[in-house]
Design an enzyme around this catalytic site. Sequence first.
Site, PDB file in Angstrom:
ATOM      1  N   GLU A 126      11.810   5.398 -18.024  1.00 17.64           N
ATOM      2  CA  GLU A 126      10.828   6.313 -18.547  1.00 17.64           C
ATOM      3  C   GLU A 126      10.563   5.844 -19.982  1.00 17.64           C
ATOM      4  O   GLU A 126       9.383   5.813 -20.500  1.00 17.64           O
ATOM      5  CB  GLU A 126      11.296   7.662 -18.320  1.00 17.64           C
ATOM      6  CG  GLU A 126      11.063   8.248 -16.893  1.00 17.64           C
ATOM      7  CD  GLU A 126      11.734   9.519 -16.832  1.00 17.64           C
ATOM      8  OE1 GLU A 126      11.831  10.035 -15.554  1.00 17.64           O
ATOM      9  OE2 GLU A 126      12.277  10.122 -17.610  1.00 17.64           O
ATOM     10  N   LYS A 134      21.757  17.050 -11.891  1.00 19.85           N
ATOM     11  CA  LYS A 134      20.545  16.024 -11.937  1.00 19.85           C
ATOM     12  C   LYS A 134      20.566  15.065 -12.914  1.00 19.85           C
ATOM     13  O   LYS A 134      20.805  14.957 -14.042  1.00 19.85           O
ATOM     14  CB  LYS A 134      19.155  16.932 -11.916  1.00 19.85           C
ATOM     15  CG  LYS A 134      17.813  16.198 -11.785  1.00 19.85           C
ATOM     16  CD  LYS A 134      16.689  17.175 -11.873  1.00 19.85           C
ATOM     17  CE  LYS A 134      15.508  16.557 -11.233  1.00 19.85           C
ATOM     18  NZ  LYS A 134      14.945  15.491 -11.798  1.00 19.85           N
ATOM     19  N   HIS A 137       0.762  -1.198   0.020  1.00 24.50           N
ATOM     20  CA  HIS A 137       0.070  -0.061  -0.141  1.00 24.50           C
ATOM     21  C   HIS A 137       0.936   1.128   0.023  1.00 24.50           C
ATOM     22  O   HIS A 137       0.379   2.373   0.482  1.00 24.50           O
ATOM     23  CB  HIS A 137      -0.759  -0.020   1.183  1.00 24.50           C
ATOM     24  CG  HIS A 137      -1.727  -1.126   1.508  1.00 24.50           C
ATOM     25  ND1 HIS A 137      -3.144  -1.070   0.662  1.00 24.50           N
ATOM     26  CD2 HIS A 137      -1.778  -2.403   1.950  1.00 24.50           C
ATOM     27  CE1 HIS A 137      -3.730  -2.140   0.997  1.00 24.50           C
ATOM     28  NE2 HIS A 137      -2.718  -3.070   1.883  1.00 24.50           N
ATOM     29  N   SER A 191      18.775  17.542 -16.477  1.00 24.16           N
ATOM     30  CA  SER A 191      17.671  18.618 -16.547  1.00 24.16           C
ATOM     31  C   SER A 191      18.814  19.554 -17.449  1.00 24.16           C
ATOM     32  O   SER A 191      19.916  19.555 -17.231  1.00 24.16           O
ATOM     33  CB  SER A 191      17.626  19.083 -15.336  1.00 24.16           C
ATOM     34  OG  SER A 191      17.048  20.351 -14.981  1.00 24.16           O
TER      35      SER A 191
END
Length: 459
Positions: A324, A317, A181, A311
């Site tokens: 993805e 980053k 959960h 980025s």
Amino acid sequence: MAFRKEKDALGEIKIPSDKLWGAGTQRAVENFPISRLQFPSEFFEAFALLKECSAETNLELGVLEPHIAKAIIKGAEQIAKGEYRDQFPIDVFQTGSGTSTNMNFNEVIATVASQKSRKRVHPNDHVNKGQSSNDIFPSAIHVSAVLMLERKLLPQLRILEEALEVKTKEFKNVIKVGRTHLQDATPILLGQEFSGYREQVKKCNQRIRNALSSLLELAVGGTAVGTGLNTHPDFGGQVCLRMSKRTGFKFREASNHFEAQASKDGCLEMSGTLKTLAVALTKIANDLRWLACGPRAGISEIVLPEVQPGSSIMPGKVNPVIPESLLQICAKVIGNDSTITWAAASGSFELNTMMPLIAYALLESIEILAHGIQTFEKKCVRGIQANPERMDELLKRNLMLATPLAVKVGYDKAAEVAKRAYRENRTVFEVALEMLSISEEELARILDPRQMLRATIPK
């Protein structure tokens, strides 16, 4: 540009002189300037192989003159190897039976065969002999899907399964917080977690193999509506035997030609298994993104390989770009399955008239899954590293370590320990030592995370 004129049942039409196709193809080119989408190379290979095996069969059955049959065989063989690819311009969004593509093959092969034999080879009377678009196009869908699955997708699935097995073994002693959960749960081994990913891939592989049986059945021999009109009764079976010898896969004639041409349930079945694979990969890719999220403000239990800066504005980053990419592929495959479902449900009486769309969507799903899995395995899974310091930190603060206390002091008392530990931002061990009449040694034994790992990593 120079043109020549050809005549068909609708009259004369101009065709560029440097093109090998005829009137049927030219009309399709003019009628369907829709998307510029083309079928993959395996589809052209499959179609050409069917034309080649059809000519060989007609030659053996004595219904095609030897010099014509041999010229057709030679021309189809060249196309199967990738030659003349610029002579196949038909858009995916065309006549629903795929007649435009079939006539494109008939006309180009007839032109090539005529040049070779120096005698007139007719696209319908000779190249298309014993066939109809309605049985040859669905056969090409099945053959091309089998070729792509066996050459591309299934090998990559095996490699991914092996890579996940390597990680399962590598992480077999790394203990971490389990989660249900999206909340902290009892401990688990990182290797156990990865064994679940491995098993998902393994079972998807088997599902695809099970569904392959339907695609090995070919509609060839049914001609227009499944009755086999205008073809030799042995034609379909002999073409399938030749296709089996040429490809190494056990193709067989459809057990019921009316089903084979009126429905596309076999394609739908395979699409469903590809959707299942896409869903499994979505779960795996998302888990890896979450486990690696951070590196300082997230879970950060694993580290994914760095493949590119993440980025254009934030220096340093690094994003999980490989997962993805795979997630977008999975979304497309799930969308393609919806398309195939609707298209397969849209047949009327003796023919499905959305076959080109089914072909494109199914083959695209196979292709992008194969390439996506290859990239995912090479540039992500293979280089995953554990972050044991972070796992240990989170594990010590895990409130669900109170679970085995329930056996000793009861559920309610154990829950009280966990809630107080949460309120006071302390460990379960610290609070339990204060609240319960249990020695430090016994408490350490009860709350030892490794005592909670009864299940081993499945083979």
